[in-house]
Design a protein around this motif. Structure first.
Motif, PDB file in Angstrom:
ATOM      1  N   LEU A 189       8.369  -0.250   8.928  1.00 14.05           N
ATOM      2  CA  LEU A 189       7.241   0.496   8.366  1.00 14.05           C
ATOM      3  C   LEU A 189       7.773   1.261   7.164  1.00 14.05           C
ATOM      4  O   LEU A 189       8.934   1.668   7.131  1.00 14.05           O
ATOM      5  CB  LEU A 189       6.569   1.410   9.388  1.00 14.05           C
ATOM      6  N   ILE A 190       6.913   1.424   6.160  1.00 14.92           N
ATOM      7  CA  ILE A 190       7.278   2.113   4.926  1.00 14.92           C
ATOM      8  C   ILE A 190       6.179   3.124   4.618  1.00 14.92           C
ATOM      9  O   ILE A 190       4.993   2.787   4.610  1.00 14.92           O
ATOM     10  CB  ILE A 190       7.407   1.140   3.738  1.00 14.92           C
ATOM     11  N   CYS A 191       6.585   4.355   4.380  1.00 11.50           N
ATOM     12  CA  CYS A 191       5.626   5.403   4.024  1.00 11.50           C
ATOM     13  C   CYS A 191       6.367   6.507   3.284  1.00 11.50           C
ATOM     14  O   CYS A 191       7.487   6.872   3.645  1.00 11.50           O
ATOM     15  CB  CYS A 191       4.952   5.958   5.284  1.00 11.50           C
ATOM     16  N   ARG A 192       5.729   7.051   2.244  1.00 12.32           N
ATOM     17  CA  ARG A 192       6.349   8.106   1.447  1.00 12.32           C
ATOM     18  C   ARG A 192       6.195   9.484   2.073  1.00 12.32           C
ATOM     19  O   ARG A 192       6.761  10.458   1.574  1.00 12.32           O
ATOM     20  CB  ARG A 192       5.771   8.095   0.030  1.00 12.32           C
ATOM     21  N   ASN A 193       5.455   9.573   3.167  1.00 14.16           N
ATOM     22  CA  ASN A 193       5.307  10.838   3.870  1.00 14.16           C
ATOM     23  C   ASN A 193       6.478  10.987   4.845  1.00 14.16           C
ATOM     24  O   ASN A 193       6.503  10.361   5.896  1.00 14.16           O
ATOM     25  CB  ASN A 193       3.962  10.886   4.602  1.00 14.16           C
ATOM     26  N   ILE A 228       0.811  -1.216   0.000  1.00 12.07           N
ATOM     27  CA  ILE A 228       0.000   0.000   0.000  1.00 12.07           C
ATOM     28  C   ILE A 228       0.846   1.267   0.000  1.00 12.07           C
ATOM     29  O   ILE A 228       0.396   2.327  -0.470  1.00 12.07           O
ATOM     30  CB  ILE A 228      -0.986  -0.018   1.190  1.00 12.07           C
ATOM     31  N   ALA A 229       2.080   1.197   0.512  1.00 13.71           N
ATOM     32  CA  ALA A 229       2.935   2.391   0.533  1.00 13.71           C
ATOM     33  C   ALA A 229       3.262   2.883  -0.869  1.00 13.71           C
ATOM     34  O   ALA A 229       3.579   4.060  -1.056  1.00 13.71           O
ATOM     35  CB  ALA A 229       4.225   2.101   1.298  1.00 13.71           C
ATOM     36  N   GLY A 230       3.170   2.003  -1.853  1.00 10.46           N
ATOM     37  CA  GLY A 230       3.424   2.406  -3.224  1.00 10.46           C
ATOM     38  C   GLY A 230       2.184   2.870  -3.964  1.00 10.46           C
ATOM     39  O   GLY A 230       2.266   3.355  -5.101  1.00 10.46           O
ATOM     40  N   MET A 231       1.010   2.748  -3.328  1.00  5.17           N
ATOM     41  CA  MET A 231      -0.252   3.056  -3.986  1.00  5.17           C
ATOM     42  C   MET A 231      -0.889   4.356  -3.488  1.00  5.17           C
ATOM     43  O   MET A 231      -1.793   4.877  -4.130  1.00  5.17           O
ATOM     44  CB  MET A 231      -1.239   1.896  -3.760  1.00  5.17           C
ATOM     45  N   TYR A 232      -0.403   4.871  -2.347  1.00  2.00           N
ATOM     46  CA  TYR A 232      -1.094   5.992  -1.704  1.00  2.00           C
ATOM     47  C   TYR A 232      -0.084   6.735  -0.839  1.00  2.00           C
ATOM     48  O   TYR A 232       0.672   6.117  -0.075  1.00  2.00           O
ATOM     49  CB  TYR A 232      -2.243   5.430  -0.874  1.00  2.00           C
ATOM     50  N   GLU A 233      -0.086   8.055  -0.938  1.00  3.65           N
ATOM     51  CA  GLU A 233       0.884   8.861  -0.203  1.00  3.65           C
ATOM     52  C   GLU A 233       0.727   8.717   1.309  1.00  3.65           C
ATOM     53  O   GLU A 233       1.691   8.895   2.059  1.00  3.65           O
ATOM     54  CB  GLU A 233       0.745  10.340  -0.593  1.00  3.65           C
ATOM     55  N   LYS A 234      -0.480   8.418   1.767  1.00  5.57           N
ATOM     56  CA  LYS A 234      -0.710   8.226   3.193  1.00  5.57           C
ATOM     57  C   LYS A 234      -0.904   6.742   3.513  1.00  5.57           C
ATOM     58  O   LYS A 234      -1.480   6.377   4.537  1.00  5.57           O
ATOM     59  CB  LYS A 234      -1.922   9.053   3.652  1.00  5.57           C
ATOM     60  N   GLY A 235      -0.390   5.902   2.627  1.00  6.66           N
ATOM     61  CA  GLY A 235      -0.398   4.465   2.860  1.00  6.66           C
ATOM     62  C   GLY A 235       0.830   4.052   3.657  1.00  6.66           C
ATOM     63  O   GLY A 235       1.942   4.496   3.378  1.00  6.66           O
TER      64      GLY A 235
END
Length: 374
Positions: free
Chosen positions: A231-235, A204-211
């Motif tokens: 944990l992985i998140c683009r934010n 999900i971290a690759g599908m949504y900025e708040k994933g």
């Protein structure tokens, strides 16, 4: 804030010293021994922190991105190494959730999110999976539950404990509902890599900025004792907030956990370990599926991934009483009652642990007790 004990952990505490001869429903793959890693370890390794990054060993974070399918989508600094997926979930939920917020949680599901939400004082909205519906996630219900007060949607994929999976369309629908109200979407992927049907789902971290994707080496690789997850998140602001919160709990990652996990996740070793876990799991799953099919007092929806599932037990039988009687002499066999997941008419059974759990012996004892209970 007071964190109250959950039924699952309460049962584990009460039965820790039981010393069972067999386990039916072991929740992780057979654990490797330390000796398998010694040749790859440097005896001069300082037993301090990794000395390179508060986010975790760079090579380990690269491995995580590769195996979650996020290499090239997420940056290594989007990854934070944690003390297992449990700490990853804790850091996310406790950093994001406030008393005035709402959280949507699937049931049955991993109970940690509900325990923490209750401690915070947030409102919990349950989305219910039912065994007579194949433990399907009722996506149509999600739209009714999500609103402007929804701060987090928390799910597991594959589902813990039913072993069911989200399709790619389902994941997109989750993202759409989260985006609609600006909610964070946490997907716990501890059983990813052990799919019995199809390939691994998108993270999900690759599908949504708040994933937020969470996972660990505990289940598929059997390395629970390392306490190493992520944990992985683009934010980036969220990830830094998680680092700050961790500084006030576990502080920094344990170096032995990082180093051994990095070795275990090297491509050649990881692939061999996953292949063995899948082979062992599929063999045990076939045995377990046949067993349930032959037991008139049991039924289940066969898991499509992961190492555990929930079997419905005949209505006249109390699942808790059955589990406790099974653990006592003369059976000495451990399984979790479904009440640990809010499913009192079920028992948790599964395929993990390899030969050490004596699955065949355990199943024979389950069968014998089923013939004796009223």
């Amino acid at each position: 804030m007071k964190v109250k004990i959950h039924t699952l952990f309460q049962y584990l505490l009460e039965t820790t010293e039981a010393d069972p001869e067999a386990i039916v429903g072991f929740s992780l793959s057979q654990s490797p021994k330390l000796g398998e890693f010694l040749e790859a370890l440097d005896p001069e390794l300082p037993l301090d922190w990794n000395g390179k990054s508060f986010r975790g060993l760079p090579r380990l974070r690269d491995h995580v991105l590769r195996e979650t399918g996020l290499a090239g989508i997420c940056d290594p600094d989007d990854v934070l190494i944690t003390a297992g997926a449990a700490e990853a979930n804790y850091l996310a939920i406790m950093q994001l959730l406030a008393p005035d917020d709402e959280i949507v949680i699937e049931t049955p599901g991993w109970p940690q999110a509900e325990v923490l939400a209750k401690a915070v004082g947030s409102k919990i909205r349950h989305i219910v999976r039912r065994d007579d519906d194949g433990w399907r996630f009722p996506m149509e219900r999600l739209a009714e539950l999500v609103n402007e007060r929804t701060k987090i949607i928390f799910v597991t994929n594959p589902n813990n404990p039913t072993g069911q999976r989200f399709s790619e369309d389902d994941l997109m629908a989750l993202v759409e509902q989260a985006k609609r109200v600006g909610a964070w979407l946490i997907v716990d992927e501890v059983y990813a890599g052990l799919e019995w049907e199809g390939s691994r789902s998108s993270s999900i971290a690759g599908m949504y900025e708040k994933g937020i994707t969470t996972g660990s080496v505990s289940k598929a690789l059997g390395l629970q004792g390392l306490r190493t997850g992520w944990l992985i998140c683009r934010n980036r602001e969220f990830v830094m907030d998680a680092i700050i919160l961790r500084e006030n709990s576990s502080e920094i990652m344990n170096i032995m956990g990082e180093v051994i996990a990095e070795v275990a996740m090297r491509p050649e070793r990881y692939r061999a370990a996953i292949n063995k876990a899948r082979s062992d799991g599929l063999a045990n799953l076939a045995q377990l599926d046949a067993f349930v099919g032959e037991e008139p007092r049991l039924s289940w929806v066969r898991p499509s991934a992961g190492l555990i599932g929930l079997a419905r037990i005949e209505a006249r039988i109390d699942g808790d009483a059955f589990a406790k009687r099974l653990l006592a002499d003369p059976y000495r066999t451990f399984l979790l009652p479904g009440s640990a997941y809010g499913q009192p008419q079920h028992i948790r059974i599964g395929v993990g642990g390899g030969a050490e759990v004596n699955l065949e012996l355990g199943l024979s004892r389950v069968s014998d007790l089923l013939t004796r209970v009223e």
